[in-house]
Design a protein around this motif. Structure first.
Motif, PDB file in Angstrom:
ATOM      1  N   GLU A  26      84.108  82.811 -23.847  1.00  0.00           N
ATOM      2  CA  GLU A  26      84.676  83.466 -22.667  1.00  0.00           C
ATOM      3  C   GLU A  26      85.880  82.676 -22.169  1.00  0.00           C
ATOM      4  O   GLU A  26      85.861  81.451 -22.158  1.00  0.00           O
ATOM      5  CB  GLU A  26      83.628  83.555 -21.555  1.00  0.00           C
ATOM      6  CG  GLU A  26      82.441  84.434 -21.905  1.00  0.00           C
ATOM      7  CD  GLU A  26      82.817  85.889 -22.069  1.00  0.00           C
ATOM      8  OE1 GLU A  26      83.717  86.356 -21.350  1.00  0.00           O
ATOM      9  OE2 GLU A  26      82.209  86.552 -22.917  1.00  0.00           O
ATOM     10  N   PRO A  27      86.949  83.365 -21.740  1.00  0.00           N
ATOM     11  CA  PRO A  27      88.118  82.660 -21.220  1.00  0.00           C
ATOM     12  C   PRO A  27      87.810  81.930 -19.922  1.00  0.00           C
ATOM     13  O   PRO A  27      86.957  82.352 -19.142  1.00  0.00           O
ATOM     14  CB  PRO A  27      89.139  83.768 -20.974  1.00  0.00           C
ATOM     15  CG  PRO A  27      88.520  85.042 -21.358  1.00  0.00           C
ATOM     16  CD  PRO A  27      87.124  84.804 -21.789  1.00  0.00           C
ATOM     17  N   ILE A  28      88.492  80.814 -19.729  1.00  0.00           N
ATOM     18  CA  ILE A  28      88.387  80.035 -18.498  1.00  0.00           C
ATOM     19  C   ILE A  28      89.790  79.946 -17.887  1.00  0.00           C
ATOM     20  O   ILE A  28      90.770  80.273 -18.559  1.00  0.00           O
ATOM     21  CB  ILE A  28      87.819  78.616 -18.773  1.00  0.00           C
ATOM     22  CG1 ILE A  28      88.737  77.845 -19.738  1.00  0.00           C
ATOM     23  CG2 ILE A  28      86.390  78.692 -19.306  1.00  0.00           C
ATOM     24  CD1 ILE A  28      88.332  76.385 -19.959  1.00  0.00           C
ATOM     25  N   PRO A  29      89.914  79.533 -16.616  1.00  0.00           N
ATOM     26  CA  PRO A  29      91.261  79.391 -16.050  1.00  0.00           C
ATOM     27  C   PRO A  29      92.122  78.487 -16.941  1.00  0.00           C
ATOM     28  O   PRO A  29      91.712  77.394 -17.297  1.00  0.00           O
ATOM     29  CB  PRO A  29      91.007  78.753 -14.678  1.00  0.00           C
ATOM     30  CG  PRO A  29      89.630  79.225 -14.313  1.00  0.00           C
ATOM     31  CD  PRO A  29      88.875  79.255 -15.622  1.00  0.00           C
ATOM     32  N   SER A  31      93.187  79.712 -19.964  1.00  0.00           N
ATOM     33  CA  SER A  31      93.174  80.431 -21.228  1.00  0.00           C
ATOM     34  C   SER A  31      94.235  81.527 -21.199  1.00  0.00           C
ATOM     35  O   SER A  31      94.519  82.095 -20.146  1.00  0.00           O
ATOM     36  CB  SER A  31      91.809  81.095 -21.472  1.00  0.00           C
ATOM     37  OG  SER A  31      90.779  80.139 -21.546  1.00  0.00           O
ATOM     38  N   TYR A  34      92.677  84.715 -19.887  1.00  0.00           N
ATOM     39  CA  TYR A  34      91.968  84.685 -18.610  1.00  0.00           C
ATOM     40  C   TYR A  34      92.604  85.711 -17.680  1.00  0.00           C
ATOM     41  O   TYR A  34      93.801  85.705 -17.447  1.00  0.00           O
ATOM     42  CB  TYR A  34      92.030  83.292 -17.988  1.00  0.00           C
ATOM     43  CG  TYR A  34      91.250  83.169 -16.705  1.00  0.00           C
ATOM     44  CD1 TYR A  34      89.872  83.108 -16.723  1.00  0.00           C
ATOM     45  CD2 TYR A  34      91.888  83.110 -15.475  1.00  0.00           C
ATOM     46  CE1 TYR A  34      89.137  82.994 -15.565  1.00  0.00           C
ATOM     47  CE2 TYR A  34      91.173  82.992 -14.304  1.00  0.00           C
ATOM     48  CZ  TYR A  34      89.793  82.939 -14.350  1.00  0.00           C
ATOM     49  OH  TYR A  34      89.060  82.835 -13.194  1.00  0.00           O
ATOM     50  N   THR A  57      92.697  71.680 -17.740  1.00  0.00           N
ATOM     51  CA  THR A  57      91.918  72.424 -16.749  1.00  0.00           C
ATOM     52  C   THR A  57      92.192  71.883 -15.354  1.00  0.00           C
ATOM     53  O   THR A  57      92.799  70.822 -15.186  1.00  0.00           O
ATOM     54  CB  THR A  57      90.405  72.323 -17.029  1.00  0.00           C
ATOM     55  OG1 THR A  57      89.999  70.956 -16.860  1.00  0.00           O
ATOM     56  CG2 THR A  57      90.057  72.822 -18.414  1.00  0.00           C
TER      57      THR A  57
END
Length: 91
Positions: A26-29, A31, A34, A57
Motif C-alpha cells: 500500500e502507498p504511504i505519504p 509514494s 499516494y 518519510t
C-alpha cells in the motif's frame, strides 16, 4: 519464560495483520501513487518497465520503492525497502 510469551504474542499479532490475504504493497505519504495515480503518464516507457523511487518519510526514514508500468500506463507499487534502521539525523 516471560520473553518467550512476549515473542509468541508478537508473532501472533503480526500474523493477524494481513487479514485480506493480499500481498499488495500500500502507498504511504511520499509514494508516487499516494492519493491516486500521477497526472502525467509514462508514454515513452515500455509496458512492464520498472520505475524506482527514493524519498524520505515524515519520520526521517529513507525509503526505496519499485513500481511496474501497467498496460493502461498506470504505476503499480510492487515493493518497498527501508534503506536505514534509524531516521536521518537521529541516532
Amino acid at each position: 519464560m516471560k520473553n518467550s510469551l512476549i515473542a509468541l504474542g508478537l508473532m501472533l499479532a503480526l500474523t493477524s495483520c494481513n487479514t485480506t490475504g493480499s500481498a499488495e504493497v500500500e502507498p504511504i505519504p511520499g509514494s508516487i501513487t499516494y492519493g491516486g495515480q500521477p497526472r502525467t503518464k509514462l508514454t515513452k516507457s515500455p509496458v512492464g518497465s520498472i520505475v524506482q523511487h527514493q524519498f524520505t518519510t515524515q519520520q526521517g526514514f529513507q525509503v526505496e520503492e519499485s513500481y511496474v508500468l501497467q498496460p493502461d500506463r498506470s504505476l503499480k507499487l510492487t515493493s518497498r525497502r527501508y534503506l536505514q534502521d534509524t531516521p536521518s539525523g537521529r541516532y
